[in-house]
Design an enzyme around this catalytic site. Structure first.
Site, PDB file in Angstrom:
ATOM      1  N   CYS A  75      17.990  41.076 -41.247  1.00 52.82           N
ATOM      2  CA  CYS A  75      16.602  41.071 -41.722  1.00 52.82           C
ATOM      3  C   CYS A  75      16.527  40.145 -42.921  1.00 52.82           C
ATOM      4  O   CYS A  75      17.119  40.425 -43.973  1.00 52.82           O
ATOM      5  CB  CYS A  75      16.139  42.472 -42.100  1.00 52.82           C
ATOM      6  SG  CYS A  75      14.477  42.480 -42.825  1.00 52.82           S
ATOM      7  N   HIS A 168      15.506  36.643 -30.678  1.00 47.12           N
ATOM      8  CA  HIS A 168      14.107  36.241 -30.850  1.00 47.12           C
ATOM      9  C   HIS A 168      13.607  35.478 -29.632  1.00 47.12           C
ATOM     10  O   HIS A 168      14.333  34.672 -29.049  1.00 47.12           O
ATOM     11  CB  HIS A 168      13.953  35.343 -32.085  1.00 47.12           C
ATOM     12  CG  HIS A 168      14.066  36.078 -33.370  1.00 47.12           C
ATOM     13  ND1 HIS A 168      12.978  36.637 -34.016  1.00 47.12           N
ATOM     14  CD2 HIS A 168      15.156  36.377 -34.123  1.00 47.12           C
ATOM     15  CE1 HIS A 168      13.397  37.239 -35.109  1.00 47.12           C
ATOM     16  NE2 HIS A 168      14.705  37.099 -35.199  1.00 47.12           N
ATOM     17  N   GLU A 217       8.101  42.940 -34.182  1.00 48.02           N
ATOM     18  CA  GLU A 217       9.519  43.196 -34.392  1.00 48.02           C
ATOM     19  C   GLU A 217      10.027  44.316 -33.489  1.00 48.02           C
ATOM     20  O   GLU A 217       9.368  45.350 -33.324  1.00 48.02           O
ATOM     21  CB  GLU A 217       9.791  43.542 -35.855  1.00 48.02           C
ATOM     22  CG  GLU A 217       9.542  42.376 -36.807  1.00 48.02           C
ATOM     23  CD  GLU A 217      10.196  42.593 -38.150  1.00 48.02           C
ATOM     24  OE1 GLU A 217      11.372  42.999 -38.176  1.00 48.02           O
ATOM     25  OE2 GLU A 217       9.523  42.361 -39.175  1.00 48.02           O
ATOM     26  N   CYS A 226       8.250  38.444 -41.118  1.00 41.17           N
ATOM     27  CA  CYS A 226       9.585  38.654 -40.562  1.00 41.17           C
ATOM     28  C   CYS A 226      10.415  37.430 -40.915  1.00 41.17           C
ATOM     29  O   CYS A 226      10.145  36.326 -40.441  1.00 41.17           O
ATOM     30  CB  CYS A 226       9.523  38.843 -39.046  1.00 41.17           C
ATOM     31  SG  CYS A 226      11.155  38.973 -38.257  1.00 41.17           S
ATOM     32  N   GLY A 229      12.372  36.012 -38.056  1.00 46.50           N
ATOM     33  CA  GLY A 229      11.390  35.448 -37.135  1.00 46.50           C
ATOM     34  C   GLY A 229      10.894  34.095 -37.599  1.00 46.50           C
ATOM     35  O   GLY A 229      10.696  33.178 -36.788  1.00 46.50           O
TER      36      GLY A 229
END
Length: 283
Positions: A75, A168, A217, A226, A229
């Site tokens: 993260c 992703h 997410e 994110c 992301g």
């Protein structure tokens, strides 16, 4: 038990920080879910646990639990909060620290302007590392990458598949405000071609140096920002020929600066992190 915590946010992506540097925390999935619950708990997108480093040269362990209670790999916005937390709590005086997640080591730097830069590591494009199963799907080559058409209820969408330590799927949209994130996000998240589920990004390209982004997410739903992301979207956009090496990413929670020097190089992410409040909760 009474559990001390710190609530933090990075570009609106919010976290509960827990200190396990002095003694281990053995919380269940149900307890992590209770902490993240926005009605009956503290409320957070994810729970971040600070642990002692387990490897020589590593300052801390960094564990991440989604609001669903499941542990995940990475993260980026949380990493920025992580370095702010360990500095504010006096756990280190370093401005540059190295931490390890379940599957990689990353370097975090507190800058003089108060923002935090995270060396997110190099993006991973090998399908077995994402993981992604493209069997039976014919991709469309673009730039030096490819887009994969995924069959959904309302028709196919094209996505780029990659990993930033977590999986992703990134699609380009004309307008992120009109993108049906609430419907497409959970549908793509659980497709069989992503055996560990996937984070779903919706990217609007404004110029070669600026994008807008929304991310659904995995295990958390849509969040205000994110970090991984944003890194995945920029890396995919560069390989697809849409973006330059330095890109500003506007999320609903704020702006992130992303830089990537190309294959084999790490992605660098810079952005804010702030403490919201502290307290104790009975579990």
């Amino acid at each position: 038990m009474r559990l001390p915590f710190t609530k933090m946010q990075g570009a609106g992506n919010d976290f509960v920080m827990l200190d396990a540097t002095k003694q281990p925390l053995n919380l269940s999935n149900a307890q992590f879910r209770a902490l993240a619950d926005r009605h009956f708990g503290i409320g957070a997108d994810q729970i971040l646990v600070v642990e002692p480093g387990r490897t020589p040269g590593v300052d801390f362990g960094y564990r991440i639990f989604n609001a669903s209670g499941d542990e995940v790999e990475h993260c980026g916005n949380g990493a920025r909060c992580f370095v702010r937390y360990v500095r504010d709590k006096g756990l280190t005086q370093k401005s540059r620290i190295r931490v390890e997640t379940v599957n990689r080591q990353i370097e975090l730097e507190l800058r003089d302007d108060g923002r935090i830069t995270v060396d997110m590591g190099a993006p991973e494009f090998r399908h077995d590392a994402i993981p992604f199963d493209g069997q039976g799907i014919t991709p469309r080559a673009l730039g030096d990458f490819e887009l994969w058409p995924l069959e959904l209820i309302d028709g196919p969408v094209e996505v780029a598949a990659l990993s930033m330590g977590n999986p992703h799927a990134v699609q380009r949209v004309d307008d992120v405000d009109r993108a049906d994130v609430a419907a497409l996000g959970p549908e793509i998240e659980v497709l069989d071609c992503f055996p560990q589920k996937v984070n779903v990004g919706f990217m609007q390209v404004l110029s070669r140096s600026m994008i807008r982004l929304r991310v659904f997410e995995r295990g958390a739903g849509e969040t205000l920002a994110c970090g991984t992301g944003a890194c995945a979207a920029v890396a995919a956009g560069i390989r697809l020929g849409w973006l330059d090496a330095a890109v500003e990413v506007d999320t609903r929670g704020g702006r992130l600066s992303i830089e990537w020097g190309g294959m084999g190089h790490p992605v660098l992410m810079t952005g804010p992190a702030a403490t919201v409040f502290e307290g104790e909760i009975e579990l």
